[in-house]
Design an enzyme around this catalytic site. Structure first.
Site, PDB file in Angstrom:
ATOM      1  N   HIS A 133     -52.974 -55.202 -24.749  1.00 39.86           N
ATOM      2  CA  HIS A 133     -52.432 -56.378 -25.432  1.00 39.86           C
ATOM      3  C   HIS A 133     -50.933 -56.133 -25.625  1.00 39.86           C
ATOM      4  CE1 HIS A 133     -56.587 -56.202 -27.119  1.00 39.86           C
ATOM      5  NE2 HIS A 133     -56.531 -57.512 -27.218  1.00 39.86           N
TER       6      HIS A 133
ATOM      7  N   ASP B  90     -50.286 -53.931 -28.561  1.00 41.26           N
ATOM      8  CA  ASP B  90     -50.680 -52.511 -28.442  1.00 41.26           C
ATOM      9  C   ASP B  90     -49.514 -51.678 -27.943  1.00 41.26           C
ATOM     10  OD1 ASP B  90     -53.266 -53.516 -28.713  1.00 41.26           O
ATOM     11  OD2 ASP B  90     -53.721 -53.367 -26.567  1.00 41.26           O
TER      12      ASP B  90
ATOM     13  N   GLU C 284     -62.992 -64.214 -22.321  1.00 43.44           N
ATOM     14  CA  GLU C 284     -63.982 -63.218 -22.765  1.00 43.44           C
ATOM     15  C   GLU C 284     -64.857 -63.827 -23.863  1.00 43.44           C
ATOM     16  OE1 GLU C 284     -62.431 -59.258 -23.333  1.00 43.44           O
ATOM     17  OE2 GLU C 284     -63.886 -58.878 -24.925  1.00 43.44           O
TER      18      GLU C 284
ATOM     19  N   GLU D 115     -68.562 -58.765 -22.067  1.00 47.29           N
ATOM     20  CA  GLU D 115     -68.627 -57.479 -22.781  1.00 47.29           C
ATOM     21  C   GLU D 115     -70.054 -57.206 -23.267  1.00 47.29           C
ATOM     22  OE1 GLU D 115     -65.366 -56.462 -25.268  1.00 47.29           O
ATOM     23  OE2 GLU D 115     -66.642 -55.495 -26.765  1.00 47.29           O
TER      24      GLU D 115
ATOM     25  N   HIS E  16     -70.681 -57.973 -26.976  1.00 51.66           N
ATOM     26  CA  HIS E  16     -70.631 -59.409 -27.273  1.00 51.66           C
ATOM     27  C   HIS E  16     -71.914 -60.089 -26.820  1.00 51.66           C
ATOM     28  CE1 HIS E  16     -65.907 -59.297 -27.058  1.00 51.66           C
ATOM     29  NE2 HIS E  16     -66.410 -58.401 -27.895  1.00 51.66           N
TER      30      HIS E  16
ATOM     31  N   ASP F  51     -66.252 -55.700 -19.814  1.00 52.09           N
ATOM     32  CA  ASP F  51     -65.830 -54.728 -20.821  1.00 52.09           C
ATOM     33  C   ASP F  51     -67.074 -53.906 -21.149  1.00 52.09           C
ATOM     34  OD1 ASP F  51     -63.246 -55.566 -20.944  1.00 52.09           O
ATOM     35  OD2 ASP F  51     -63.287 -56.203 -23.036  1.00 52.09           O
TER      36      ASP F  51
ATOM     37  N   ASP G 224     -68.563 -51.280 -30.522  1.00 52.46           N
ATOM     38  CA  ASP G 224     -67.674 -50.788 -29.456  1.00 52.46           C
ATOM     39  C   ASP G 224     -67.806 -49.295 -29.174  1.00 52.46           C
ATOM     40  OD1 ASP G 224     -66.397 -53.216 -28.758  1.00 52.46           O
ATOM     41  OD2 ASP G 224     -64.960 -53.037 -30.397  1.00 52.46           O
TER      42      ASP G 224
ATOM     43  N   ASP H 119     -63.864 -50.982 -23.158  1.00 54.24           N
ATOM     44  CA  ASP H 119     -63.468 -51.544 -24.456  1.00 54.24           C
ATOM     45  C   ASP H 119     -64.294 -50.799 -25.507  1.00 54.24           C
ATOM     46  OD1 ASP H 119     -62.568 -53.024 -26.522  1.00 54.24           O
ATOM     47  OD2 ASP H 119     -63.000 -54.984 -25.651  1.00 54.24           O
TER      48      ASP H 119
HETATM   49  C1  XUL Z   1     -62.796 -57.910 -29.211  1.00 53.32           C
HETATM   50  C2  XUL Z   1     -62.527 -57.597 -27.797  1.00 53.32           C
HETATM   51  C3  XUL Z   1     -61.100 -57.621 -27.396  1.00 53.32           C
HETATM   52  C4  XUL Z   1     -60.857 -58.147 -26.030  1.00 53.32           C
HETATM   53  C5  XUL Z   1     -59.401 -58.267 -25.675  1.00 53.32           C
HETATM   54  O1  XUL Z   1     -64.126 -57.858 -29.566  1.00 53.32           O
HETATM   55  O2  XUL Z   1     -63.425 -57.310 -27.054  1.00 53.32           O
HETATM   56  O3  XUL Z   1     -60.628 -56.319 -27.516  1.00 53.32           O
HETATM   57  O4  XUL Z   1     -61.461 -57.375 -25.049  1.00 53.32           O
HETATM   58  O5  XUL Z   1     -58.681 -59.018 -26.579  1.00 53.32           O
HETATM   59 CO    CO Z   2     -63.470 -56.835 -25.008  1.00 47.14          CO
END
Ligand code: XUL
Ligand code: CO
Length: 450
Positions: free
Chosen positions: A114, A117, A245, A281, A284, A309, A322, A352
């Site tokens: 990002h 970051d 995402e 992800e 998610h 991710d 995560d 991630d």
């Molecule tokens: C948040 C997430 C983020 C995205 C990028 O849950 O997964 O880190 O991957 O913004």
């Molecule tokens: Co992510």
């Protein structure tokens, strides 16, 4: 006085990690914790090397920005670019040095970031954007001696309090504009660095309560925002893929990009289904009440699979934990459906994933990634076995074989009306006999490969 001294801490700037020996593949019988047991980057498997199949990326935010806080306590991890002396830009460069040190130790082909970051926020957005550009130039220099490339860049449109009521979906048009200016900068920077994708995670694009929310208006705002991103992509000649995402909640109570199917509906509604794909992800998917492979196959089916991710959620906490991937069966099925869909093109497998709060040593980052990469390599081996063996696919093909009959084809192609079919079923006394779905047999086939 007890004869216990402070642990020797490794904090020199040129060497954040206490090894400079790249991690090598040593095979599954090796007891060296600093070696890969399954990930052999150059091993060819189904026509591609493991590196080409898996396209690993290290993420900047969890690896280099997160220092271990939880709701009950602050940082647990000493990071010299967070606690040390020096200017914010000096810290950003020190952080980049350590990040590239890690990419090279692991031999990963990609990284992700990002804007917030990699560079400090300035007094104005113009200053913040210049900081990001300066660090991107620093990356470009470092990329001359490292093989790591940008899998994707993204803008942080969720941490600063200005985004507390959303970015593109904010009731205030000035926040929408601010977010647009931020995304333009990161898309430009990602393009300049040769990034292969650009990601939009709708961190705060959702609502806390419907009582203060105009849902239709907010979705229209998001639709226009995404169209502007696509228009800019084409304007600057960015050849990478734009990815959304999905995530169902956290931080907001309800996020608009709930899951893959919801994102597809949104894309269709705003004419974006041929322009934007998804970055899926694991955690998610779990929060949305789906399996990871369900989300992948949904994206394949809808033609919007882009990237993943990789991580793992704690199945008890109901939160986005995560953790580094550690679930070979979950990853094996995911990679089976990814490979069946043709594998990654511009996408890849981004970790991630973050350390646990008590894993406070820099070397824990290396162990986390070694473990994650080995789990995914093991899963890749299992997935290719499933594909090469073909028994799973054959079962599915056979299961639908009845649809190859000319009358069945005609029925599907609209050649018969509801009434035609009803007449035929009654006249011929059609009486189908149920066939076993053989789930246990199929699960046993899968387990044989893992
Ligand atoms: C948040 C997430 C983020 C995205 C990028 O849950 O997964 O880190 O991957 O913004
Ligand atoms: Co992510």
């Amino acid at each position: 006085m007890l004869a216990i001294s402070n642990n020797e801490r490794n904090k020199t700037m040129s060497n954040f990690f206490n090894t400079s020996t790249p991690i090598k593949y040593e095979g599954k019988d090796s007891t060296n914790p600093l070696s890969f047991k399954y990930y052999d980057a150059t091993q060819k498997i189904m026509g591609k090397t493991m590196e080409e199949h898996l396209r690993f990326a290290v993420c900047y935010w969890h690896s280099f920005c997160w220092d271990g806080p939880d709701p009950f306590g602050g940082a647990t991890m000493d990071r010299p670019w967070i606690v040390g002396s020096g200017s914010a830009m000096e810290h950003a460069k020190l952080k980049a040095d350590s990040a590239f040190e890690m990419y090279d130790l692991l031999g990963v082909p990609f990284f992700t970031f990002h804007d917030r970051d990699i560079a400090p926020e300035g007094e104005t957005l113009a200053e913040s954007n210049r900081n990001v550009q300066e660090i991107a130039d620093y990356f470009a220099e470092k990329m001359q001696s490292s093989k790591a490339r940008v899998l994707w860049g993204t803008a942080n449109l969720f941490s600063n309090r200005r985004f507390m009521s959303g970015a593109a979906t904010n009731p205030d048009p000035l926040v929408f504009a601010y977010a647009a200016a931020q995304v333009k900068n990161v898309l430009d920077v990602t393009h300049k660095l040769g990034g292969e994708n650009y990601v939009l995670w709708g961190g705060r694009e959702g609502y806390e309560t419907l009582l203060n929310t105009d849902m239709k208006r907010e979705l229209d705002q998001l639709g226009r925002f995404m169209n502007m991103v696509v228009e800019h992509k084409h304007k600057i000649g960015f050849k990478g893929t734009i990815l959304i995402e999905p995530k169902p909640q956290e931080p907001t109570k309800h996020q608009y990009d709930f899951d893959v199917a919801t994102v597809f509906g949104f894309l269709k509604n705003y004419g974006l289904e041929n322009e934007i794909k998804v970055n899926i992800e694991v955690g998610h998917a779990v929060l949305a009440g789906h399996s990871f492979e369900h989300e992948i196959e949904t994206a394949n089916t809808l033609g919007i699979f882009g990237s993943i991710d990789a991580n793992r959620n704690d199945y008890q906490s109901g939160w986005d934990t995560d953790q580094f991937p550690n679930n070979v069966p979950e990853m094996s099925l995911a990679l089976y459906y990814i490979l069946k869909g043709g594998g990654f093109s511009t996408g890849g497998l981004n970790f991630d994933s973050k350390l646990r709060r008590q894993s406070s040593d820099p070397m824990d980052l290396i162990h986390g990634h070694i473990g994650g990469m080995d789990v995914c390599a093991r899963a890749l081996i299992a997935a290719t076995k499933m594909l090469e063996d073909g028994a799973l696919e054959k079962f599915v093909t056979d299961r639908y074989d009845g649809w190859n009959h000319p009358d069945a084809k005609k029925m599907l192609a609209g050649g018969y009306s509801l009434e035609d079919i009803a007449n035929w079923v009654e006249a011929d006394n059609v009486n189908p006999s149920p066939q076993s779905g053989r789930q246990e047999y199929l699960e046993n086939l899968v387990n044989r490969t893992i």
